[in-house]
Design a protein around this motif. Structure first.
Motif, PDB file in Angstrom:
ATOM      1  N   LEU A 262      20.138 -41.679 -19.178  1.00 28.24           N
ATOM      2  CA  LEU A 262      20.663 -43.003 -19.500  1.00 28.24           C
ATOM      3  C   LEU A 262      21.833 -43.370 -18.586  1.00 28.24           C
ATOM      4  O   LEU A 262      21.936 -44.511 -18.115  1.00 28.24           O
ATOM      5  CB  LEU A 262      21.090 -43.049 -20.970  1.00 28.24           C
ATOM      6  N   ALA A 263      22.704 -42.413 -18.310  1.00 22.37           N
ATOM      7  CA  ALA A 263      23.841 -42.692 -17.425  1.00 22.37           C
ATOM      8  C   ALA A 263      23.371 -43.027 -16.013  1.00 22.37           C
ATOM      9  O   ALA A 263      23.912 -43.938 -15.368  1.00 22.37           O
ATOM     10  CB  ALA A 263      24.789 -41.492 -17.404  1.00 22.37           C
ATOM     11  N   LYS A 264      22.365 -42.304 -15.521  1.00 21.92           N
ATOM     12  CA  LYS A 264      21.847 -42.594 -14.187  1.00 21.92           C
ATOM     13  C   LYS A 264      21.175 -43.964 -14.152  1.00 21.92           C
ATOM     14  O   LYS A 264      21.230 -44.670 -13.129  1.00 21.92           O
ATOM     15  CB  LYS A 264      20.875 -41.499 -13.738  1.00 21.92           C
ATOM     16  N   LEU A 265      20.550 -44.367 -15.256  1.00 21.43           N
ATOM     17  CA  LEU A 265      19.933 -45.683 -15.309  1.00 21.43           C
ATOM     18  C   LEU A 265      21.008 -46.770 -15.296  1.00 21.43           C
ATOM     19  O   LEU A 265      20.861 -47.785 -14.597  1.00 21.43           O
ATOM     20  CB  LEU A 265      19.057 -45.799 -16.558  1.00 21.43           C
ATOM     21  N   PHE A 266      22.081 -46.557 -16.041  1.00 19.67           N
ATOM     22  CA  PHE A 266      23.184 -47.514 -16.013  1.00 19.67           C
ATOM     23  C   PHE A 266      23.789 -47.610 -14.614  1.00 19.67           C
ATOM     24  O   PHE A 266      24.143 -48.705 -14.149  1.00 19.67           O
ATOM     25  CB  PHE A 266      24.256 -47.129 -17.032  1.00 19.67           C
ATOM     26  N   ALA A 267      23.919 -46.484 -13.941  1.00 22.81           N
ATOM     27  CA  ALA A 267      24.454 -46.510 -12.578  1.00 22.81           C
ATOM     28  C   ALA A 267      23.532 -47.298 -11.644  1.00 22.81           C
ATOM     29  O   ALA A 267      23.997 -48.043 -10.775  1.00 22.81           O
ATOM     30  CB  ALA A 267      24.640 -45.081 -12.065  1.00 22.81           C
ATOM     31  N   ALA A 268      22.225 -47.162 -11.849  1.00 26.42           N
ATOM     32  CA  ALA A 268      21.261 -47.819 -10.969  1.00 26.42           C
ATOM     33  C   ALA A 268      21.229 -49.336 -11.155  1.00 26.42           C
ATOM     34  O   ALA A 268      20.999 -50.080 -10.199  1.00 26.42           O
ATOM     35  CB  ALA A 268      19.867 -47.237 -11.205  1.00 26.42           C
ATOM     36  N   ILE A 269      21.462 -49.814 -12.385  1.00 25.41           N
ATOM     37  CA  ILE A 269      21.405 -51.258 -12.626  1.00 25.41           C
ATOM     38  C   ILE A 269      22.755 -51.936 -12.403  1.00 25.41           C
ATOM     39  O   ILE A 269      22.822 -53.161 -12.323  1.00 25.41           O
ATOM     40  CB  ILE A 269      20.874 -51.597 -14.036  1.00 25.41           C
ATOM     41  N   SER A 270      23.817 -51.155 -12.294  1.00 28.64           N
ATOM     42  CA  SER A 270      25.119 -51.644 -11.844  1.00 28.64           C
ATOM     43  C   SER A 270      25.579 -52.903 -12.586  1.00 28.64           C
ATOM     44  O   SER A 270      25.650 -53.998 -12.021  1.00 28.64           O
ATOM     45  CB  SER A 270      25.063 -51.923 -10.326  1.00 28.64           C
ATOM     46  N   ILE A 271      25.943 -52.745 -13.857  1.00 25.55           N
ATOM     47  CA  ILE A 271      26.416 -53.867 -14.669  1.00 25.55           C
ATOM     48  C   ILE A 271      27.858 -54.208 -14.304  1.00 25.55           C
ATOM     49  O   ILE A 271      28.728 -53.340 -14.303  1.00 25.55           O
ATOM     50  CB  ILE A 271      26.333 -53.523 -16.170  1.00 25.55           C
ATOM     51  N   SER A 272      28.112 -55.470 -13.998  1.00 25.35           N
ATOM     52  CA  SER A 272      29.467 -55.913 -13.677  1.00 25.35           C
ATOM     53  C   SER A 272      30.097 -56.554 -14.914  1.00 25.35           C
ATOM     54  O   SER A 272      29.395 -56.955 -15.844  1.00 25.35           O
ATOM     55  CB  SER A 272      29.448 -56.922 -12.529  1.00 25.35           C
ATOM     56  N   PRO A 273      31.438 -56.685 -14.941  1.00 24.28           N
ATOM     57  CA  PRO A 273      32.119 -57.247 -16.114  1.00 24.28           C
ATOM     58  C   PRO A 273      31.733 -58.694 -16.431  1.00 24.28           C
ATOM     59  O   PRO A 273      32.035 -59.176 -17.521  1.00 24.28           O
ATOM     60  CB  PRO A 273      33.597 -57.143 -15.736  1.00 24.28           C
ATOM     61  N   ARG A 274      31.088 -59.391 -15.520  1.00 25.59           N
ATOM     62  CA  ARG A 274      30.708 -60.783 -15.753  1.00 25.59           C
ATOM     63  C   ARG A 274      29.241 -60.936 -16.153  1.00 25.59           C
ATOM     64  O   ARG A 274      28.768 -62.047 -16.388  1.00 25.59           O
ATOM     65  CB  ARG A 274      30.963 -61.618 -14.493  1.00 25.59           C
ATOM     66  N   ASP A 275      28.506 -59.835 -16.244  1.00 22.38           N
ATOM     67  CA  ASP A 275      27.056 -59.907 -16.424  1.00 22.38           C
ATOM     68  C   ASP A 275      26.628 -60.188 -17.863  1.00 22.38           C
ATOM     69  O   ASP A 275      27.213 -59.669 -18.818  1.00 22.38           O
ATOM     70  CB  ASP A 275      26.404 -58.598 -15.971  1.00 22.38           C
ATOM     71  N   LEU A 276      25.565 -60.980 -17.969  1.00 16.45           N
ATOM     72  CA  LEU A 276      24.852 -61.171 -19.233  1.00 16.45           C
ATOM     73  C   LEU A 276      23.701 -60.176 -19.233  1.00 16.45           C
ATOM     74  O   LEU A 276      22.865 -60.169 -18.321  1.00 16.45           O
ATOM     75  CB  LEU A 276      24.321 -62.602 -19.348  1.00 16.45           C
TER      76      LEU A 276
ATOM     77  N   GLY B  56      18.645 -62.135  -8.009  1.00  9.31           N
ATOM     78  CA  GLY B  56      19.556 -61.014  -7.791  1.00  9.31           C
ATOM     79  C   GLY B  56      19.670 -60.088  -8.989  1.00  9.31           C
ATOM     80  O   GLY B  56      20.380 -59.079  -8.931  1.00  9.31           O
ATOM     81  N   GLY B  57      18.968 -60.423 -10.082  1.00 10.82           N
ATOM     82  CA  GLY B  57      19.034 -59.619 -11.294  1.00 10.82           C
ATOM     83  C   GLY B  57      18.289 -58.306 -11.177  1.00 10.82           C
ATOM     84  O   GLY B  57      17.403 -58.138 -10.330  1.00 10.82           O
ATOM     85  N   ARG B  58      18.650 -57.362 -12.062  1.00 12.68           N
ATOM     86  CA  ARG B  58      18.053 -56.025 -12.063  1.00 12.68           C
ATOM     87  C   ARG B  58      17.477 -55.699 -13.424  1.00 12.68           C
ATOM     88  O   ARG B  58      18.060 -56.055 -14.447  1.00 12.68           O
ATOM     89  CB  ARG B  58      19.102 -54.947 -11.734  1.00 12.68           C
ATOM     90  N   LEU B  59      16.340 -55.027 -13.432  1.00 11.37           N
ATOM     91  CA  LEU B  59      15.739 -54.513 -14.666  1.00 11.37           C
ATOM     92  C   LEU B  59      15.569 -53.016 -14.517  1.00 11.37           C
ATOM     93  O   LEU B  59      14.921 -52.550 -13.578  1.00 11.37           O
ATOM     94  CB  LEU B  59      14.398 -55.184 -14.947  1.00 11.37           C
TER      95      LEU B  59
END
Length: 217
Positions: A66-80, A167-170
């Motif tokens: 799960l942590a590697k998946l979060f790193a791969a999708i790179s959520i920024s503080p402004r993201d929905l 530019g979105g990621r899934l």
């Protein structure tokens, strides 16, 4: 069991050594009580390095995956963010620390109610639970900067990909030929492209995302 100590050990042994260098992700995993998102009888398994199935078609992936998946999708503080099949709500609680707002989509009413209870008790205020078919997504609440699928899939999530911003990621764990991998789709204009990022261990396929069975003669 000292869950706080177990959580720290989980981050030190399963997250940091596996190329998850983002301190925001490390902190989110260290401060989110993973055991709270499992039934009482399974809480002793919260920090083991193994997928934990806690409801039909719902499982908690290893912290490493799960942590590697979060790193791969790179959520920024402004993201929905859209968390699809959020289940117990653990992944939503992590995403809520990384993004601006998280829409959590779940079809199981009891799981959704329990997730909301835990969020209320632990101060997760930037997540909104909605009911619906995970495979259909939440087009009315989108488009989204990031979509996270909270389980294993065997088919391309076509409807969800249409709900990404340019530019979105899934991110998802994708099972093929008995092996699962962390994968990320990225949208560029009208096109999307998928990239395999890491080998994973989860095997529990989400309902609605299973590959159609073929006839064998």
């Amino acid at each position: 069991m000292d869950f706080e100590l177990a959580r720290k050990h989980m981050v030190d042994s399963q997250v940091r050594p596996n190329d998850v260098v983002d301190s925001r992700i490390q902190r989110a995993f260290e401060t989110t009580a993973r055991e709270r998102y499992l039934p009482a009888e399974l809480r002793g398994q919260a920090y083991i390095d193994r997928e934990v199935v806690y409801a039909p078609g719902r499982s908690l992936a290893t912290a490493r995956d799960l942590a590697k998946l979060f790193a791969a999708i790179s959520i920024s503080p402004r993201d929905l963010v859209l968390d699809v099949a959020c289940g117990s709500g653990y992944s939503t609680a992590i995403a809520a620390q990384l993004g601006d707002m998280v829409v959590a989509l779940e079809s199981d009413r009891k799981l959704a109610e329990r997730a909301q209870e835990v969020w209320n008790e632990t101060g997760v205020v930037n997540a909104a639970m909605i009911a619906g078919d995970p495979a259909a997504g939440a087009a009315k609440q989108g488009p989204f900067d990031v979509i996270l699928v909270g389980g294993v899939i065997e088919t391309e999530p076509t409807a969800l990909l249409k709900q990404l911003k340019d530019g979105g990621r899934l991110g998802a764990l994708f099972l093929k030929n008995g092996l699962s991998r962390g994968v990320v789709w990225r949208r560029s204009g009208a096109a999307t492209a998928m990239k395999e990022v890491f080998d994973a261990s989860a095997k529990t396929v989400l309902p609605g995302f299973a590959r159609p069975k073929s006839f064998v003669f």
